[in-house]
Design an enzyme around this catalytic site. Structure first.
Site, PDB file in Angstrom:
ATOM      1  N   GLU A   1       3.120  47.633 -70.871  1.00  0.00           N
ATOM      2  CA  GLU A   1       4.109  48.291 -70.027  1.00  0.00           C
ATOM      3  C   GLU A   1       3.711  48.124 -68.567  1.00  0.00           C
ATOM      4  O   GLU A   1       2.906  48.909 -68.054  1.00  0.00           O
ATOM      5  CB  GLU A   1       4.197  49.793 -70.363  1.00  0.00           C
ATOM      6  CG  GLU A   1       4.694  50.083 -71.755  1.00  0.00           C
ATOM      7  CD  GLU A   1       5.191  51.523 -71.891  1.00  0.00           C
ATOM      8  OE1 GLU A   1       6.212  51.712 -72.550  1.00  0.00           O
ATOM      9  OE2 GLU A   1       4.565  52.431 -71.331  1.00  0.00           O
TER      10      GLU A   1
ATOM     11  N   HIS B   1      -0.712  56.344 -71.623  1.00  0.00           N
ATOM     12  CA  HIS B   1       0.514  56.018 -70.892  1.00  0.00           C
ATOM     13  C   HIS B   1       0.291  56.215 -69.389  1.00  0.00           C
ATOM     14  O   HIS B   1      -0.464  57.086 -68.969  1.00  0.00           O
ATOM     15  CB  HIS B   1       1.672  56.892 -71.370  1.00  0.00           C
ATOM     16  CG  HIS B   1       2.997  56.430 -70.855  1.00  0.00           C
ATOM     17  ND1 HIS B   1       3.442  56.751 -69.592  1.00  0.00           N
ATOM     18  CD2 HIS B   1       3.953  55.657 -71.417  1.00  0.00           C
ATOM     19  CE1 HIS B   1       4.628  56.198 -69.392  1.00  0.00           C
ATOM     20  NE2 HIS B   1       4.964  55.529 -70.490  1.00  0.00           N
TER      21      HIS B   1
END
Length: 258
Positions: free
Chosen positions: A175, A103
């Protein structure tokens, strides 16, 4: 998670909720999952990634549902003198089937390099965990350039796994870093173009066949409809902290099969 026609809906809780709040939320999700036709019929594959402290009770609470449990991180070694770390072996033992890797916050705040991400991917595969690999361009650029950067990140993340010939299905969570926590997600057209090119990369790689691409980055209700056919699902964040918003996303997925 084998039905590749199903829509994936994942929720990452980050560190927003206390343990008590997490378990209250989990129990709401349990009620939704046990009654919602999209989940009970397997139209949606729902997974949740609570904080480490809530994984075991969440797994217990969801044991009679079709909701999968995963972790938000793992260490790249399975055993050893690594104070404070949690291994993929232990995650698998306590019921996790997925783990988030790479992430943008892990990269930015904790200095995770591409080599670390690659080693964590290998640890996930080695322990039978499906990695939810986050990729995304740092700034808004033309979609072709964004896709090039995402594909580079994907290839880099798989380096250690290829070297060990230990590789499996991946859930690629696209993302865009500039969209994480933003008021608005990336535009549907932009997402379609980037995800389409990531999909081509996956389809051309026999080791990744069957892997899927979902969209995260301020994802929320109404997005599945806007991205119909372009993505394999959504990776939700704060929008799903309200369990009713999660139900709305499941409703959308159910209506999309008509």
């Amino acid at each position: 998670m084998n039905d590749h026609h199903a829509v994936i809906v994942g929720v990452g809780l980050k560190m927003y909720m206390s343990h008590r709040d997490t378990m209250e939320w989990i129990n709401l999700v349990r009620g939704i999952a046990k009654s919602h036709p999209a989940v009970t019929a397997g139209v949606v594959e729902l997974f949740v990634l609570p904080s480490f402290t809530s994984i075991i009770p969440a797994h217990f609470a969801l044991r009679d549902t079709r909701v999968a449990i995963g972790a938000q991180d793992l260490f790249w070694h399975d055993r050893g003198a690594y104070t404070g770390e949690v291994s993929g072996r232990d995650l698998a033992e306590i019921g996790c089937t997925l783990v988030e890797v790479g992430h943008a916050e892990r990269r930015r705040i904790f200095g995770e390099t591409e080599d670390i991400v690659s080693q964590k991917m290998l640890a996930a595969f080695r322990n039978g965990l499906t990695p939810v690999l986050c990729v995304g361009e740092p700034a808004l650029v033309p979609s072709a350039d964004a896709a090039t950067e995402c594909i580079r990140q994907l290839r880099s993340a798989l380096d250690a796994s290829r070297a060990e010939n230990t590789i499996g299905h991946v859930i690629v969570a696209y993302e865009p870093q500039w969209a994480i926590g933003a008021p608005e997600p990336a535009s549907a057209g932009y997402i379609r173009e980037v995800v389409g090119l990531i999909r081509q990369e996956i389809d051309n790689d026999s080791a990744l066949r069957g892997s899927r691409v979902i969209y995260g980055g301020s994802a929320g209700p109404k997005q599945l409809e806007a991205l119909r056919g372009a993505v394999d699902g959504l990776f939700l964040g704060r929008s799903a902290h309200d369990a009713s918003a999660l139900k709305h996303v499941l409703d959308e997925a159910w209506h999309l099969i008509d």
